[in-house]
Design a protein around this motif. Structure first.
Motif, PDB file in Angstrom:
ATOM      1  N   LEU A 281       3.558  27.828 -20.289  1.00 44.17           N
ATOM      2  CA  LEU A 281       4.237  26.542 -20.523  1.00 44.17           C
ATOM      3  C   LEU A 281       5.703  26.599 -20.118  1.00 44.17           C
ATOM      4  O   LEU A 281       6.300  25.576 -19.768  1.00 44.17           O
ATOM      5  N   PHE A 282       6.266  27.788 -20.158  1.00 43.09           N
ATOM      6  CA  PHE A 282       7.684  27.982 -19.843  1.00 43.09           C
ATOM      7  C   PHE A 282       7.969  27.698 -18.365  1.00 43.09           C
ATOM      8  O   PHE A 282       8.961  27.043 -18.025  1.00 43.09           O
ATOM      9  N   ASN A 283       7.080  28.171 -17.481  1.00 47.80           N
ATOM     10  CA  ASN A 283       7.294  28.002 -16.035  1.00 47.80           C
ATOM     11  C   ASN A 283       7.450  26.544 -15.608  1.00 47.80           C
ATOM     12  O   ASN A 283       8.438  26.188 -14.961  1.00 47.80           O
ATOM     13  N   PRO A 284       6.478  25.665 -15.901  1.00 46.00           N
ATOM     14  CA  PRO A 284       6.626  24.281 -15.440  1.00 46.00           C
ATOM     15  C   PRO A 284       7.808  23.562 -16.077  1.00 46.00           C
ATOM     16  O   PRO A 284       8.403  22.677 -15.448  1.00 46.00           O
ATOM     17  N   ILE A 285       8.151  23.923 -17.322  1.00 43.78           N
ATOM     18  CA  ILE A 285       9.311  23.300 -17.969  1.00 43.78           C
ATOM     19  C   ILE A 285      10.588  23.679 -17.228  1.00 43.78           C
ATOM     20  O   ILE A 285      11.423  22.827 -16.903  1.00 43.78           O
ATOM     21  N   ILE A 286      10.731  24.960 -16.928  1.00 45.89           N
ATOM     22  CA  ILE A 286      11.929  25.432 -16.227  1.00 45.89           C
ATOM     23  C   ILE A 286      12.035  24.820 -14.839  1.00 45.89           C
ATOM     24  O   ILE A 286      13.075  24.272 -14.450  1.00 45.89           O
ATOM     25  N   TYR A 287      10.938  24.885 -14.066  1.00 48.19           N
ATOM     26  CA  TYR A 287      11.004  24.387 -12.690  1.00 48.19           C
ATOM     27  C   TYR A 287      10.991  22.869 -12.627  1.00 48.19           C
ATOM     28  O   TYR A 287      11.569  22.270 -11.719  1.00 48.19           O
ATOM     29  N   GLY A 288      10.331  22.230 -13.599  1.00 49.96           N
ATOM     30  CA  GLY A 288      10.287  20.769 -13.602  1.00 49.96           C
ATOM     31  C   GLY A 288      11.610  20.135 -13.990  1.00 49.96           C
ATOM     32  O   GLY A 288      11.970  19.062 -13.508  1.00 49.96           O
ATOM     33  N   LEU A 289      12.369  20.816 -14.870  1.00 50.48           N
ATOM     34  CA  LEU A 289      13.626  20.256 -15.365  1.00 50.48           C
ATOM     35  C   LEU A 289      14.849  20.799 -14.630  1.00 50.48           C
ATOM     36  O   LEU A 289      15.826  20.068 -14.426  1.00 50.48           O
ATOM     37  N   LYS A 290      14.806  22.080 -14.241  1.00 52.62           N
ATOM     38  CA  LYS A 290      15.982  22.713 -13.667  1.00 52.62           C
ATOM     39  C   LYS A 290      16.078  22.602 -12.148  1.00 52.62           C
ATOM     40  O   LYS A 290      17.167  22.681 -11.591  1.00 52.62           O
ATOM     41  N   MET A 291      14.952  22.443 -11.464  1.00 56.91           N
ATOM     42  CA  MET A 291      14.989  22.311 -10.007  1.00 56.91           C
ATOM     43  C   MET A 291      15.190  20.832  -9.666  1.00 56.91           C
ATOM     44  O   MET A 291      14.324  19.996  -9.934  1.00 56.91           O
ATOM     45  N   LYS A 292      16.317  20.512  -9.081  1.00 58.40           N
ATOM     46  CA  LYS A 292      16.744  19.127  -8.892  1.00 58.40           C
ATOM     47  C   LYS A 292      15.726  18.277  -8.140  1.00 58.40           C
ATOM     48  O   LYS A 292      15.386  17.160  -8.561  1.00 58.40           O
ATOM     49  N   GLU A 293      15.211  18.786  -7.010  1.00 60.58           N
ATOM     50  CA  GLU A 293      14.289  18.001  -6.185  1.00 60.58           C
ATOM     51  C   GLU A 293      12.960  17.762  -6.892  1.00 60.58           C
ATOM     52  O   GLU A 293      12.392  16.669  -6.828  1.00 60.58           O
ATOM     53  N   ILE A 294      12.449  18.783  -7.578  1.00 60.13           N
ATOM     54  CA  ILE A 294      11.190  18.623  -8.319  1.00 60.13           C
ATOM     55  C   ILE A 294      11.390  17.655  -9.474  1.00 60.13           C
ATOM     56  O   ILE A 294      10.550  16.780  -9.724  1.00 60.13           O
ATOM     57  N   SER A 295      12.505  17.788 -10.180  1.00 58.65           N
ATOM     58  CA  SER A 295      12.808  16.903 -11.297  1.00 58.65           C
ATOM     59  C   SER A 295      12.879  15.448 -10.858  1.00 58.65           C
ATOM     60  O   SER A 295      12.401  14.545 -11.556  1.00 58.65           O
ATOM     61  N   LYS A 296      13.443  15.210  -9.688  1.00 60.30           N
ATOM     62  CA  LYS A 296      13.560  13.856  -9.158  1.00 60.30           C
ATOM     63  C   LYS A 296      12.181  13.233  -8.942  1.00 60.30           C
ATOM     64  O   LYS A 296      11.922  12.099  -9.356  1.00 60.30           O
ATOM     65  N   HIS A 297      11.282  13.978  -8.315  1.00 64.59           N
ATOM     66  CA  HIS A 297       9.929  13.459  -8.071  1.00 64.59           C
ATOM     67  C   HIS A 297       9.133  13.340  -9.372  1.00 64.59           C
ATOM     68  O   HIS A 297       8.306  12.433  -9.507  1.00 64.59           O
ATOM     69  N   LEU A 298       9.389  14.236 -10.318  1.00 65.03           N
ATOM     70  CA  LEU A 298       8.696  14.181 -11.603  1.00 65.03           C
ATOM     71  C   LEU A 298       9.085  12.923 -12.373  1.00 65.03           C
ATOM     72  O   LEU A 298       8.233  12.249 -12.972  1.00 65.03           O
ATOM     73  N   LYS A 299      10.368  12.574 -12.342  1.00 64.76           N
ATOM     74  CA  LYS A 299      10.832  11.366 -13.022  1.00 64.76           C
ATOM     75  C   LYS A 299      10.212  10.121 -12.403  1.00 64.76           C
ATOM     76  O   LYS A 299       9.846   9.173 -13.102  1.00 64.76           O
TER      77      LYS A 299
END
Length: 308
Positions: A281-299
């Motif tokens: 669970l830690f991996n997707p939280i870190i990469y989903g929230l901390k990686m700017k480009e991924i976070s943008k598409h996730l939002k």
């Protein structure tokens, strides 16, 4: 008697409390497993769908998250079945398969993190050479080796273990890990040497490589412009957090093997659960929230993108 040799009994921690609240534990772990599948798969889907994420860094992230899904699927279905069963029984062959997958995928995790650190090193320290070094062929070879090297090496220990005579049939753990060595009638020197070699090869060597590359990155970033320092912090810190988290959990596994009889059962249970609960669970939280480009598409996917 021949059939008994092929059966290993798993006792879920040996606690009355576990059986007393097994339906509660089942619901909690079932919910966690669904969250693991959904969160990791969502990030992988975003990387696959959006062309601006078709870069080596994001491809390695997708591979790491896919590895987490396989890692969890190796453990959770059997564990959930055990919660609903009066007896937790698994054949020795099936136990060896779970043991094999657990350590092969764990080794792949370290090698994928090492690949990601190399990618960041080339990107930040050798930006002009990046397109010629990190080609599609290079990425494919790195990904293949990250999965094949641990798979082949751990396969050796699983094969040796399969040929060992058993004198014990009860494991004091909730899934098959290196505690199966304690079932063998005679400790195997070959297994110990091979296990140490694998630990060095797929855990310690990649970890030293990662720490070395990130040290180089931070030294160069410190001497460079503010933009370079910002890029290094944004892309490297999430990888370091994941590395530290996974390294600590692997240390727990070694501690459980060496000091099993000296650790209270409830402490063993809590420490073991950390291996399968937090990290996937830690991996997707870190990469989903901390990686700017991924976070943008996730939002955007979740319709929470801020509108100006």
């Amino acid at each position: 008697m021949g059939e008994e040799v092929n059966i290993t009994y798993l006792i879920f921690g040996g606690h009355v409390e576990v059986h007393k609240y097994r339906y509660l534990y089942f619901m909690v772990l079932f919910t966690v497993y669904i969250l693991i599948l959904c969160s990791n798969s969502t990030i992988v889907y975003l990387i696959w769908k959006h062309r601006d994420l078709h870069e080596p860094m994001y491809i390695f992230i997708a591979a790491l998250l896919l590895n987490s899904v396989l890692y969890s699927t190796n453990i959770y279905p059997k564990l959930l079945i055990d919660f609903l069963s009066e007896q937790q029984i698994i054949s020795y062959q099936a136990c060896l398969v779970q043991f094999y997958m657990f350590y092969a995928l764990g080794g792949s995790e370290f090698l994928l993190l090492a690949a990601m650190s190399y990618d960041r090193y080339v990107s930040i320290c050798k930006p002009l050479q990046y397109p010629t070094i990190m080609t599609k062929r290079t990425i494919s070879v790195i990904l293949a080796l990250s999965w094949l090297v641990p798979a082949c090496e751990v396969g050796g220990t699983a094969t040796l273990s399969a040929n060992q005579k058993l004198c014990g049939f009860t494991l004091k753990v909730i899934f098959c890990n290196n505690s199966i060595y304690k079932l063998h009638c005679v400790p195997s020197r070959a297994l110990s040497i091979l296990g140490l070699f694998i630990l060095l090869n797929v855990a310690y060597v990649p970890m030293i490589f990662i720490l070395f590359t990130y040290a180089k990155i931070f030294v160069i970033a410190y001497r460079s412009s503010k933009e370079v320092r910002k890029k290094a912090a944004e892309t490297c810190l999430p990888h370091l957090l994941v590395l530290i988290n996974f390294s600590l959990l692997c240390t727990y596994d070694v501690i459980l093997m060496r000091l099993e009889s000296d650790i209270p059962k409830i402490a063993q249970l809590v420490m073991t659960l950390q291996l399968i609960l937090y990290h996937p669970l830690f991996n997707p939280i870190i990469y989903g929230l901390k990686m700017k480009e991924i976070s943008k598409h996730l939002k955007r996917l979740l319709h929470i993108d801020k509108k100006n």
